[in-house]
Design a protein around this motif. Structure first.
Motif, PDB file in Angstrom:
ATOM      1  N   GLN A 121      -6.895  -8.534   5.064  1.00 47.53           N
ATOM      2  CA  GLN A 121      -7.148  -7.466   4.123  1.00 47.53           C
ATOM      3  C   GLN A 121      -6.794  -6.138   4.776  1.00 47.53           C
ATOM      4  O   GLN A 121      -6.873  -6.004   6.004  1.00 47.53           O
ATOM      5  CB  GLN A 121      -8.602  -7.449   3.628  1.00 47.53           C
ATOM      6  CG  GLN A 121      -9.653  -7.493   4.712  1.00 47.53           C
ATOM      7  CD  GLN A 121      -9.859  -8.880   5.292  1.00 47.53           C
ATOM      8  OE1 GLN A 121      -9.802  -9.879   4.583  1.00 47.53           O
ATOM      9  NE2 GLN A 121     -10.090  -8.949   6.600  1.00 47.53           N
TER      10      GLN A 121
ATOM     11  N   THR B 185      -5.976  -7.078  -5.406  1.00 49.88           N
ATOM     12  CA  THR B 185      -5.875  -5.663  -5.042  1.00 49.88           C
ATOM     13  C   THR B 185      -6.785  -4.787  -5.889  1.00 49.88           C
ATOM     14  O   THR B 185      -7.152  -5.125  -7.014  1.00 49.88           O
ATOM     15  CB  THR B 185      -4.434  -5.123  -5.212  1.00 49.88           C
ATOM     16  OG1 THR B 185      -4.034  -5.237  -6.583  1.00 49.88           O
ATOM     17  CG2 THR B 185      -3.458  -5.846  -4.323  1.00 49.88           C
TER      18      THR B 185
ATOM     19  N   GLN C 104      -6.145  -7.804  -0.435  1.00 46.55           N
ATOM     20  CA  GLN C 104      -6.724  -8.977   0.236  1.00 46.55           C
ATOM     21  C   GLN C 104      -5.826 -10.162  -0.090  1.00 46.55           C
ATOM     22  O   GLN C 104      -5.431 -10.342  -1.247  1.00 46.55           O
ATOM     23  CB  GLN C 104      -8.146  -9.223  -0.262  1.00 46.55           C
ATOM     24  CG  GLN C 104      -8.910 -10.287   0.503  1.00 46.55           C
ATOM     25  CD  GLN C 104     -10.244 -10.593  -0.166  1.00 46.55           C
ATOM     26  OE1 GLN C 104     -10.295 -11.180  -1.235  1.00 46.55           O
ATOM     27  NE2 GLN C 104     -11.327 -10.149   0.462  1.00 46.55           N
TER      28      GLN C 104
ATOM     29  N   LEU D  52     -13.396  -3.491   4.864  1.00 46.98           N
ATOM     30  CA  LEU D  52     -13.034  -4.644   4.044  1.00 46.98           C
ATOM     31  C   LEU D  52     -13.142  -5.890   4.903  1.00 46.98           C
ATOM     32  O   LEU D  52     -12.793  -5.872   6.085  1.00 46.98           O
ATOM     33  CB  LEU D  52     -11.599  -4.509   3.527  1.00 46.98           C
ATOM     34  CG  LEU D  52     -11.307  -3.379   2.548  1.00 46.98           C
ATOM     35  CD1 LEU D  52      -9.799  -3.211   2.385  1.00 46.98           C
ATOM     36  CD2 LEU D  52     -11.943  -3.662   1.195  1.00 46.98           C
TER      37      LEU D  52
ATOM     38  N   SER E  30      -6.216  -1.148  -1.886  1.00 43.60           N
ATOM     39  CA  SER E  30      -6.575  -2.165  -0.902  1.00 43.60           C
ATOM     40  C   SER E  30      -5.980  -3.495  -1.333  1.00 43.60           C
ATOM     41  O   SER E  30      -5.753  -3.737  -2.529  1.00 43.60           O
ATOM     42  CB  SER E  30      -8.094  -2.281  -0.740  1.00 43.60           C
ATOM     43  OG  SER E  30      -8.700  -2.850  -1.878  1.00 43.60           O
TER      44      SER E  30
ATOM     45  N   ALA F  42     -14.972  -4.777  -3.808  1.00 42.79           N
ATOM     46  CA  ALA F  42     -13.921  -3.850  -3.379  1.00 42.79           C
ATOM     47  C   ALA F  42     -14.075  -2.515  -4.092  1.00 42.79           C
ATOM     48  O   ALA F  42     -14.406  -2.460  -5.281  1.00 42.79           O
ATOM     49  CB  ALA F  42     -12.549  -4.447  -3.689  1.00 42.79           C
TER      50      ALA F  42
ATOM     51  N   GLY G  92      -6.659  -1.688   3.671  1.00 41.21           N
ATOM     52  CA  GLY G  92      -6.947  -0.689   2.646  1.00 41.21           C
ATOM     53  C   GLY G  92      -6.668   0.716   3.115  1.00 41.21           C
ATOM     54  O   GLY G  92      -6.552   0.997   4.309  1.00 41.21           O
ATOM     55  N   LYS G  93      -6.569   1.639   2.165  1.00 42.25           N
ATOM     56  CA  LYS G  93      -6.302   3.043   2.460  1.00 42.25           C
ATOM     57  C   LYS G  93      -7.586   3.818   2.751  1.00 42.25           C
ATOM     58  O   LYS G  93      -7.551   4.854   3.401  1.00 42.25           O
ATOM     59  CB  LYS G  93      -5.598   3.709   1.271  1.00 42.25           C
ATOM     60  CG  LYS G  93      -4.191   3.238   1.007  1.00 42.25           C
ATOM     61  CD  LYS G  93      -3.607   3.952  -0.204  1.00 42.25           C
ATOM     62  CE  LYS G  93      -2.192   3.496  -0.498  1.00 42.25           C
ATOM     63  NZ  LYS G  93      -1.644   4.136  -1.712  1.00 42.25           N
TER      64      LYS G  93
ATOM     65  N   LEU H 118       0.828  -1.211   0.000  1.00 41.49           N
ATOM     66  CA  LEU H 118       0.000   0.000   0.000  1.00 41.49           C
ATOM     67  C   LEU H 118       0.859   1.256   0.000  1.00 41.49           C
ATOM     68  O   LEU H 118       0.562   2.232  -0.700  1.00 41.49           O
ATOM     69  CB  LEU H 118      -0.914   0.020   1.228  1.00 41.49           C
ATOM     70  CG  LEU H 118      -2.100  -0.943   1.278  1.00 41.49           C
ATOM     71  CD1 LEU H 118      -2.871  -0.721   2.568  1.00 41.49           C
ATOM     72  CD2 LEU H 118      -3.021  -0.767   0.088  1.00 41.49           C
TER      73      LEU H 118
END
Length: 683
Positions: A73, A357, A59, A81, A57, A236, A75-76, A50
């Motif tokens: 997972q 992603t 996973q 998630l 994101s 996502a 994410g930004k 990331l």
């Protein structure tokens, strides 16, 4: 990479055969990954992805002897998630396509080496060699089909099956790029044809077939295609670095090429097929056939460390760096516009890792998947340590032979044409990367000053000369990648008759705008859906990779195995009424000569004609700066581009807006079903 390594660790040599249940034949239980320890490592490495790349994101999941040892997972963005969040797995869908064909091979319904026309009797092409294409050639990318050639394959929030339904008609208007079986070159079209093959032989839709055959027996409850109901499933979020807000989900409606949605955990379950842990689904014989070195059957560079060496459905059947440990590794990656996936399977170790992603790329995903597997192998004691990254070393200049200097000239792949310059003192420059200098060395190769890229020229048995590039590429903290491929082919002189040269000279600098993409097409969003003819800086007689044959035709004749020769085109200009069109495979574009300035008055209407062609307009100076408001039909969209056309200022399907300030010297497109009417107000 010029020196092959065959390091096999003692831990590997000591392994005994593992049965299909995951227990060792001796009855001793295999070592198991410490989930807590590796889980902490996975979080750290996913965060690195990331922070270091344009990934929004991640996973991931690792399966070890039938058990999901690690999954997670990160994410930004703020949206939650979970392990059940679905991602587009892009071209990893091809493994489903190949496995579906092999399932029918197991059932005695398909023979891999019987011509496809025996199963799809209405499959026809302009090139008579199509009769020799076999299912095996579809799965190992050696069919000779030109590649991605259909219109309306990828649509925003739209599961229209047009691309699938018209695919045989599309192929009927094309020629082949090469003799079937001559070499393997990445081909989406081959897997769309394989999808149709599965449907014709099974009597089921591809979606129904993979659910019955794979997702249901493996309890892959979060694996879908565009033809499924996504109600209750969370997808996502998709983002771009320079675009504010979330991008709608898009559907690839040629499913076996790239249309499946799944989760990392589901994909890990799917990987058990290739470890022999799901023998009720696919026979051991078929699994072994899929992992054979199919790429060696045709033209291919010498075997070196690589991430691309095709099996049946697999991108790689001897993935680096696992080959350095004496471990067999299978891999498949996939990239859509903003969804990316990587699956790496170690069949003999009964292990696999999956990384999905939003943003990023399948290559960086593969780095993370490989890193997780190496860390797990080390933790289990199956490898002693993780080997350091490789390079070719700093180049030491050697005297260059005259015959090597003569390899300078124009080269092309399916993306571009560029010039190779070689100086008398042994320095090489590529016009598409003028800042990088390569030094001629004693082994006959050119190496960049950092020592991570090596170039050599190879004249193959077909008489064609290729630029062979080998690269070691890394991201600190993740497993290194290696690539070895023919990246371009040398173009031969093509002297044109005066009439032909004059016809093409008139088109220099001209733009052509696409008109046969649906109003929901991704093509309107990811860059300006137009092309500009540019010949002046290239080799005379060529338009990019396409060899000019007549005043109105040009065809790509390059024959490059791997990725660099994918998606080649046949270009044909023709006039209908007084309007000049350009046909590139199945894509139809109109000349800018017939694109008029939009009226700058208070109100006007635009109607999509009966042929359904999108309507393009330029923005005159008197309209620039005005606010345009569009009343949209139910099935229609519009997009506005500035002069650069990098991304649209607005694409109504994505933004949901219908109002925009018009830029200077830009363009506008209105797309919809025949008869769709747009009411436009300017203020």
């Amino acid at each position: 990479m010029n020196v092959k390594r065959s390091w096999v660790l003692s831990a590997t040599l000591a392994l005994t055969m593992i049965t299909s249940t995951g227990a060792m034949a001796s009855g001793v239980a295999p070592a198991v990954v410490d989930s807590q320890s590796l889980g902490k490592t996975a979080v750290k490495k996913a965060k690195l992805l990331l922070d270091s790349t344009e990934t929004f994101s991640v996973q991931y999941a690792l399966i070890d002897n039938g058990k999901i040892s690690v999954s997670g997972q990160i994410g930004k963005n703020d949206e939650p998630l979970t392990k059940d969040t679905l991602y587009g797995i892009a071209s990893v869908s091809k493994v489903f396509g190949a496995t579906a064909v092999m399932k029918l091979v197991d059932e005695g319904k398909i023979d891999l080496d019987t011509p496809v026309i025996q199963y799809i009797t209405d499959f026809k092409m302009k090139d008579e060699r199509y009769k020799y294409i076999t299912p095996r050639m579809l799965l190992n990318h050696s069919s000779g089909l030109r590649g991605t050639g259909s219109a309306n394959e990828t649509l925003f929030e739209d599961n229209d099956t047009y691309a699938h339904d018209t695919f045989l008609q599309t192929l009927s208007e094309q020629t082949l790029k090469a003799e079937p079986g001559a070499f393997s070159v990445y081909s989406n079209s081959s897997f769309t044809l394989a999808e149709i093959l599965v449907e014709r032989v099974s009597g089921m839709s591809f979606t129904a077939f993979i659910h019955q055959s794979f997702t249901e027996p493996l309890q892959m409850n979060h694996t879908k295609t565009p033809q499924d109901d996504f109600k209750g499933n969370k997808l996502a979020g998709l983002y771009l670095p320079d675009y504010p807000g979330q991008i709608p989900n898009s559907f690839v409606n040629v499913i076996a090429s790239g249309g499946i949605y799944s989760t990392a955990v589901d994909m890990a379950r799917f990987s058990q097929i290739f470890m022999g842990q799901a023998s009720h689904i696919l026979s051991d014989k078929s699994i072994r056939m899929m992992e054979q070195e199919e790429y060696k059957k045709g033209i291919w560079p010498e075997d070196e460390d690589d991430s691309s060496n095709y099996g049946l459905g697999w991108d790689s059947v001897k993935l680096y760096p696992f080959n350095d440990y004496g471990i067999k590794a299978l891999a498949k990656g996939g990239d859509l516009s903003v969804s990316h996936a990587s699956l790496v399977v170690l069949p003999e170790k009964k292990m696999a890792a999956v990384v999905l992603t939003s943003g990023g790329s399948s290559l960086t995903n593969q780095m993370l998947a490989s890193e997780l597997l190496l860390q797990a192998l080390k933790e289990k004691g199956e490898i002693k340590s993780i080997k350091p990254d490789k390079s070719f070393g700093k180049p030491v200049k050697a005297k260059i032979p005259q015959k090597v200097i003569k390899q300078a000239g124009y080269y092309a792949n399916s993306d571009m044409q560029f010039q190779v310059e070689i100086t008398k003192d042994g320095e090489l420059f590529l016009s598409d990367d003028a800042d990088t200098k390569y030094i001629y060395t004693e082994d006959g190769s050119f190496i960049d000053v950092q020592g991570y890229t090596k170039i050599r020229f190879v004249t193959e048995k077909n008489g064609r000369t290729y630029l062979w590039k080998r690269v070691y590429e890394g991201l600190p903290g993740l497993t290194q990648l290696a690539m070895s491929e023919y990246t371009a082919e040398k173009l031969e002189n093509n002297r044109l008759p005066k009439e032909t040269a004059a016809a093409w000279a008139k088109r220099e600098g001209a733009k052509y705008y696409i008109v046969n993409e649906k109003y929901s097409s991704e093509n309107y969003f990811y860059g300006l859906p137009a092309i500009q003819i540019s010949l002046v800086d290239g080799l005379p007689g060529y338009w990019e990779d396409k060899k000019i044959a007549s005043p109105n035709t040009a065809t790509s004749e390059i024959q490059i195995p791997g990725l660099a020769g994918r998606d080649t085109t046949e270009a044909q200009f023709y006039t209908e009424g007084s309007i000049e069109y350009l046909k590139l495979n199945e894509h139809l574009l109109v000349s800018e000569e017939h694109v008029k300035p939009i009226h700058a008055g208070n109100q006007l209407k635009v109607t999509v004609p009966t042929n359904g062609h999108a309507q393009w307009f330029t923005i005159p100076s008197e309209a620039a700066g005005k606010t345009m408001t569009v009343k949209l039909p139910k099935r229609g969209s519009f997009a506005v581009y500035d002069e650069e056309g990098e991304y649209p200022l607005i694409y109504s399907i994505v933004s949901g807006n219908n109002k925009v300030t018009l830029p200077k010297s830009g363009s506008i497109v209105f797309a919809g079903t025949p008869g769709s009417e747009f009411t436009i107000t300017m203020k």
